[in-house]
Write a protein that holds these residues in place. Structure first.
Motif, PDB file in Angstrom:
ATOM      1  N   THR A 352       0.821  -1.217   0.000  1.00 26.60           N
ATOM      2  CA  THR A 352       0.000   0.000   0.000  1.00 26.60           C
ATOM      3  C   THR A 352       0.853   1.265   0.000  1.00 26.60           C
ATOM      4  O   THR A 352       0.323   2.365  -0.237  1.00 26.60           O
ATOM      5  CB  THR A 352      -0.943   0.045   1.216  1.00 26.60           C
ATOM      6  N   ALA A 355       4.593   3.738  -4.700  1.00 30.41           N
ATOM      7  CA  ALA A 355       4.276   4.974  -5.405  1.00 30.41           C
ATOM      8  C   ALA A 355       5.329   5.212  -6.484  1.00 30.41           C
ATOM      9  O   ALA A 355       6.444   4.675  -6.399  1.00 30.41           O
ATOM     10  CB  ALA A 355       4.213   6.156  -4.441  1.00 30.41           C
ATOM     11  N   THR A 427     -10.197   7.931 -10.507  1.00 30.00           N
ATOM     12  CA  THR A 427      -9.152   8.862 -10.067  1.00 30.00           C
ATOM     13  C   THR A 427      -8.636   9.709 -11.218  1.00 30.00           C
ATOM     14  O   THR A 427      -8.482  10.931 -11.091  1.00 30.00           O
ATOM     15  CB  THR A 427      -7.987   8.077  -9.430  1.00 30.00           C
ATOM     16  N   ASP A 472       0.023   8.092 -11.157  1.00 28.37           N
ATOM     17  CA  ASP A 472      -0.496   8.291  -9.795  1.00 28.37           C
ATOM     18  C   ASP A 472      -1.835   7.574  -9.616  1.00 28.37           C
ATOM     19  O   ASP A 472      -2.096   6.984  -8.560  1.00 28.37           O
ATOM     20  CB  ASP A 472      -0.660   9.782  -9.512  1.00 28.37           C
ATOM     21  N   SER A 475      -1.116   3.859  -9.373  1.00 24.04           N
ATOM     22  CA  SER A 475      -0.476   3.567  -8.096  1.00 24.04           C
ATOM     23  C   SER A 475      -1.470   3.623  -6.948  1.00 24.04           C
ATOM     24  O   SER A 475      -1.490   2.749  -6.072  1.00 24.04           O
ATOM     25  CB  SER A 475       0.663   4.566  -7.857  1.00 24.04           C
ATOM     26  N   SER A 476      -2.344   4.637  -6.953  1.00 26.62           N
ATOM     27  CA  SER A 476      -3.361   4.749  -5.907  1.00 26.62           C
ATOM     28  C   SER A 476      -4.319   3.567  -5.941  1.00 26.62           C
ATOM     29  O   SER A 476      -4.689   3.011  -4.892  1.00 26.62           O
ATOM     30  CB  SER A 476      -4.132   6.065  -6.088  1.00 26.62           C
ATOM     31  N   SER A 477      -4.711   3.139  -7.136  1.00 25.76           N
ATOM     32  CA  SER A 477      -5.607   1.986  -7.268  1.00 25.76           C
ATOM     33  C   SER A 477      -4.908   0.709  -6.813  1.00 25.76           C
ATOM     34  O   SER A 477      -5.516  -0.150  -6.157  1.00 25.76           O
ATOM     35  CB  SER A 477      -6.057   1.854  -8.727  1.00 25.76           C
ATOM     36  N   ASN A 479      -2.594   0.519  -4.558  1.00 23.64           N
ATOM     37  CA  ASN A 479      -2.556   0.565  -3.090  1.00 23.64           C
ATOM     38  C   ASN A 479      -3.866   0.083  -2.483  1.00 23.64           C
ATOM     39  O   ASN A 479      -3.881  -0.653  -1.482  1.00 23.64           O
ATOM     40  CB  ASN A 479      -2.270   1.982  -2.611  1.00 23.64           C
ATOM     41  N   THR A 480      -4.980   0.485  -3.103  1.00 18.41           N
ATOM     42  CA  THR A 480      -6.287   0.078  -2.582  1.00 18.41           C
ATOM     43  C   THR A 480      -6.501  -1.421  -2.740  1.00 18.41           C
ATOM     44  O   THR A 480      -7.025  -2.096  -1.839  1.00 18.41           O
ATOM     45  CB  THR A 480      -7.409   0.848  -3.300  1.00 18.41           C
TER      46      THR A 480
END
Length: 526
Positions: A352, A355, A427, A472, A475-477, A479-480
């Motif tokens: 998580t 990045a 996002t 980004d 990467s955010s997805s 992490n989720t």
């Protein structure tokens, strides 16, 4: 309860037999991964249409998933060694067909037959291991070795395939299976015992049809949901598959010769182990599926660099698989699975933190710990499934464990891929530059590779802004999805603690051993 004599320890012949049994699984692992390497060469030579190419990629998995249960039951009836040798010989012959296929249609047919032959191999080998290794600790270790072979095959397959493609034509990657399978056919009668159900009954063809229809529909629908979304056609196929599943369950309970013996599910250990196995493979699939994408698309590594970076993850799978039986012998399977789940949670929580501007080792270390922690669950639950079933139903139990694994992989890719895609689009819609025209925006929302392709036609400043936003968003997805996997690993630990820690009397993997022998024997090799 009738007393039985203590279980004998496996000797030299059994361990040599185990070495032989790893060969078909090694080939299956390579065959499952090498097609993606050979894809450009096959496409250039055979020139398949997009639809034909999708069928060439998917039909192998559809056939394996659809026929595992049928082949497991067939092995119980005609003999597991006989089915293994027939399947190995068939796989060898069809591999030659695939290697020299002159048209896309012939290649698709060969891939379908490879899947059908492959469905005979996995339940047969696992059921024979159940027969050869009657001591619990030896059987656990043998299953760990057997499953580790698949991890090694997945890791080594691209390297062998790449070397063959460098020196020969694309068909050489399929010919690799021929000598290995012929070795199995030649040595199998001398090293492998024969076993079968002592009171075989005819195979119910309607049950076969319903099971194949359900599994193929489920695997197809989950794959399509990940790529096309919930279209009416996909939802209709899924509904038809579930209807077939309902009819299949009802029929198994009402006929005298069920394809899957409903009595197997009376064991709490059997039911729980199948569920944990499915969840474990479902969860670990996210690592195998998404980490290489992150390393290539976000970190910007080449395919070779990404492959080398994921080597620690493959080594972690091997280490976790081989150490699990030794740890379970000193503690208990439940304790080892729960402790492993805790390690896996730590790995997913590490993921998580990945990045674009953070070191690559975060992804590698997180993936390695996630896989290391879940490997004991997959190994030990397979052992529990096979060990908790009566020996005359070993083939059916093995097939159900393999089917759970196939469904875990298919559902893992579909569900995790769908979550990642939905979060990425949501996002990126809010963060991409506002100066883009509609066509570029729509293309970028199709995925990070599409965004990278769209950026090539943009001015440098705008391209950099789009790529930064896309990376980004991915990467955010990512992490989720890792957080979702950590939650699933926690659920797996809780299920293990509640349902496997204190098995009821007569509900453990010793049940079959404590029951009177019902006639299944290991017949001496001719």
């Amino acid at each position: 309860m009738t007393e039985t004599s203590p279980r004998s320890h496996a000797g030299r012949r059994e361990w040599l037999g185990l070495a032989l049994l790893t060969l078909p699984l090694f080939v299956l692992a390579i065959d499952a991964s090498v097609l993606f390497l050979a894809a450009p060469h096959i496409g250039a030579d055979l020139d398949p249409s997009p639809t034909q190419w999708l069928w060439a990629l998917d039909v192998y998995g559809f056939m394996i998933a659809g026929f595992l249960v049928t082949m497991g039951a067939l092995g119980d009836r005609i003999g597991r060694r006989r089915l293994l040798l027939l399947g190995s010989l068939s796989f060898s012959a069809v591999s030659i067909w695939a290697a020299f296929a002159p048209t896309p249609e012939a290649f698709i047919a060969a891939r379908a037959m490879l899947g059908l032959a492959g469905a005979t191999l996995m339940p047969s080998t696992l059921a024979i291991i159940r027969t050869m290794f009657r001591d619990d600790r030896q059987r656990s270790f043998a299953i760990a070795v057997w499953m580790t072979t698949f991890s090694v095959g997945v890791a080594v397959g691209p390297l062998l395939g790449g070397a063959l493609l460098q020196a020969f034509w694309w068909g050489s990657v399929f010919l690799l299976a021929v000598p290995v399978m012929l070795i199995t056919v030649a040595l199998g009668p001398a090293l492998l015992p024969e076993s079968r159900d002592p009171e075989p009954v005819r195979v119910d063809l309607l049950s076969v049809t319903l099971s194949v229809a359900f599994l193929i529909a489920l695997v197809y629908a989950t794959k399509e949901l990940a790529t096309e979304g919930p279209t009416p056609v996909v939802l209709g196929i899924l509904a038809a598959g579930l209807l077939c599943a309902t009819a299949f369950i009802y029929r198994q309970r009402s006929i005298s010769n069920p394809l899957v013996d409903p009595s197997l599910f009376r064991s709490r250990v059997f039911r729980t182990a199948l569920l944990i196995l499915t969840i474990g493979i479902f969860t670990v699939t996210a690592v195998n599926f998404l980490v290489p994408q992150f390393l290539q698309s976000v970190a910007g590594l080449t395919p070779l660099e990404a492959g080398l970076m994921t080597a620690p993850i493959a080594l972690s799978a091997i280490a976790g698989s081989l150490t699990a039986p030794h740890l379970a012998a000193r503690m208990s399977p439940a304790v080892v699975i729960t402790a492993g789940a805790a390690i896996s949670i730590a790995g997913y929580l590490t993921l998580t933190q990945a990045a674009p501007d953070r070191p690559h080792w975060i992804v590698v270390v997180g993936g390695a710990f996630a896989v290391l922690g879940l490997s004991p669950a997959t190994v030990l639950t397979v052992d529990l499934v096979v060990g908790s079933a009566p020996e005359e139903r070993a083939g059916s139990a093995a097939a159900l464990s393999e089917t759970s694994g196939e469904l875990g992989v298919a559902l893992g890719i579909a569900v995790m891929g769908t979550i990642l895609t939905a979060l990425y689009r949501s996002t990126l819609t809010d963060t991409m530059p506002g100066r883009l025209d509609t066509a570029v925006r729509d293309s970028a929302l199709d995925g990070l590779p599409a965004a990278q392709h769209a950026a090539e036609a943009l001015p440098p400043n705008l391209a950099d802004a789009l790529l930064a936003a896309a990376r980004d968003a991915f990467s955010s997805s990512f992490n989720t999805v890792a957080l979702v996997c950590a939650t699933l690993a926690l659920a797996l630990a809780l299920m293990t603690t509640l349902w496997l820690r204190h098995p009821r009397t007569g509900d453990s993997n010793d049940t079959a051993a404590k029951q009177p022998n019902q006639g299944t024997q290991d017949q001496p090799a001719p």
